[in-house]
Design a protein around this motif. Structure first.
Motif, short mmCIF file in Angstrom:
data_model
loop_
_atom_site.label_atom_id
_atom_site.label_comp_id
_atom_site.label_asym_id
_atom_site.label_seq_id
_atom_site.Cartn_x
_atom_site.Cartn_y
_atom_site.Cartn_z
N LEU A 1 0.83 -1.21 0.00
CA LEU A 1 0.00 0.00 0.00
C LEU A 1 0.87 1.26 0.00
O LEU A 1 0.65 2.19 -0.78
CB LEU A 1 -0.93 -0.01 1.21
N MET A 2 1.88 1.29 0.84
CA MET A 2 2.76 2.46 0.92
C MET A 2 3.53 2.65 -0.39
O MET A 2 3.71 3.78 -0.85
CB MET A 2 3.75 2.33 2.09
N HIS A 3 3.97 1.56 -1.00
CA HIS A 3 4.69 1.65 -2.28
C HIS A 3 3.77 2.23 -3.37
O HIS A 3 4.19 3.11 -4.14
CB HIS A 3 5.21 0.28 -2.71
N LEU A 4 2.53 1.73 -3.42
CA LEU A 4 1.59 2.25 -4.41
C LEU A 4 1.31 3.74 -4.20
O LEU A 4 1.30 4.51 -5.15
CB LEU A 4 0.27 1.47 -4.36
N MET A 5 1.08 4.13 -2.95
CA MET A 5 0.71 5.52 -2.66
C MET A 5 1.88 6.48 -2.79
O MET A 5 1.71 7.60 -3.26
CB MET A 5 0.11 5.62 -1.25
N PRO B 1 2.44 8.43 -7.74
CA PRO B 1 2.99 9.72 -8.17
C PRO B 1 3.72 9.65 -9.52
O PRO B 1 3.65 10.59 -10.31
CB PRO B 1 3.95 10.10 -7.04
N GLU B 2 4.42 8.54 -9.78
CA GLU B 2 5.10 8.40 -11.07
C GLU B 2 4.11 8.37 -12.22
O GLU B 2 4.31 9.02 -13.25
CB GLU B 2 5.95 7.12 -11.08
N VAL B 3 3.02 7.61 -12.06
CA VAL B 3 2.01 7.51 -13.12
C VAL B 3 1.29 8.85 -13.29
O VAL B 3 1.03 9.27 -14.43
CB VAL B 3 1.01 6.36 -12.82
N VAL B 4 0.99 9.55 -12.20
CA VAL B 4 0.36 10.86 -12.29
C VAL B 4 1.24 11.81 -13.07
O VAL B 4 0.77 12.60 -13.91
CB VAL B 4 0.03 11.41 -10.88
N SER B 5 2.54 11.74 -12.84
CA SER B 5 3.48 12.60 -13.55
C SER B 5 3.45 12.31 -15.05
O SER B 5 3.43 13.24 -15.87
CB SER B 5 4.89 12.39 -12.99
N TYR C 1 -2.93 4.78 -21.60
CA TYR C 1 -2.41 3.73 -20.74
C TYR C 1 -2.23 4.23 -19.31
O TYR C 1 -2.53 3.53 -18.35
CB TYR C 1 -1.07 3.19 -21.26
N GLY C 2 -1.74 5.45 -19.16
CA GLY C 2 -1.53 6.03 -17.83
C GLY C 2 -2.82 6.14 -17.05
O GLY C 2 -2.86 5.83 -15.85
N ILE D 1 -4.29 1.20 -10.07
CA ILE D 1 -3.59 1.52 -8.82
C ILE D 1 -4.59 2.00 -7.77
O ILE D 1 -4.55 1.55 -6.61
CB ILE D 1 -2.49 2.58 -9.05
N ASP D 2 -5.49 2.90 -8.15
CA ASP D 2 -6.48 3.42 -7.20
C ASP D 2 -7.39 2.30 -6.68
O ASP D 2 -7.73 2.27 -5.51
CB ASP D 2 -7.31 4.53 -7.82
#
Length: 184
Positions: free
Chosen positions: A43-47, A52-56, A75-76, A83-84
């Motif tokens: 969970l911490m890794h995903l959040m 954040p990498e995918v949002v970027s 795809y993003g 992820i969500d």
């Protein structure tokens, strides 16, 4: 652009999918401390890292203009929904989890949650399994869920007992050879 011309909807299709690992109604979500830690780490890794990498990437792709044929954007967004969805699932599971420490089990000759059990079917080889929570089960690695048919047959048995397991091929007798728990 009008939504009639693009393949976007107002709702999240990923939310329509059934949960992968559902618990029967009224059943507690028992989990070992190691299993809880692993889910929390995911969970911490995903959040903190992956989302954040995918949002970027999605933000960068959106700034490029036309989104209808932008692979990074499409795809993003899909990956962001995945992820969500996993974050929501993990958050719910961790909130419902009841951590059990098998090392604190006083009856070490009887099979309870967290036990490592060696048993032998009447017509087969010795098998060793560890009874763990639903979210940490890996049957091929010998870690079975406490609600699985094999675990239910083994629970509360003692070393030397013979238990019956109902299988599609019929009733199978299992001899309990050994029960172990982690050291406290």
């Amino acid at each position: 652009m009008n939504k009639a011309f693009v393949k976007e909807t107002d709702h999240d299709d990923a939310d329509d999918l059934p949960e992968i690992q559902t618990l029967p109604a009224g059943v507690k979500n028992y989990i070992t401390a190691d299993g809880y830690r692993a889910l929390n780490d995911e969970l911490m890794h995903l959040m903190n890292t992956e989302r954040p990498e995918v949002v970027s990437v999605v933000s960068w792709a959106a700034s490029n203009g036309d989104r209808s044929e932008n692979g990074d954007y499409i795809y993003g967004k899909k990956r962001l929904r995945e992820i969500d969805r996993r974050i929501r699932f993990l958050t719910r599971r961790l909130a419902e989890a009841e951590v059990v420490d098998p090392a604190q089990q006083p009856n070490r000759d009887q099979v309870f949650f967290g036990a490592t059990v060696t048993y032998c079917p009447a017509d087969g080889e010795d098998t060793t399994v560890t009874i763990v929570g639903v979210d940490e089960a890996e049957p091929l690695a010998g870690r079975i869920s406490w609600i699985s048919p094999v675990a239910r047959a083994l629970l509360r048995a003692h070393v030397g007992d013979t238990v019956s397991l109902r299988t599609p091929a019929g009733i199978q007798e299992l001899d309990i050879l050994d029960v172990e728990y982690p050291d406290p």
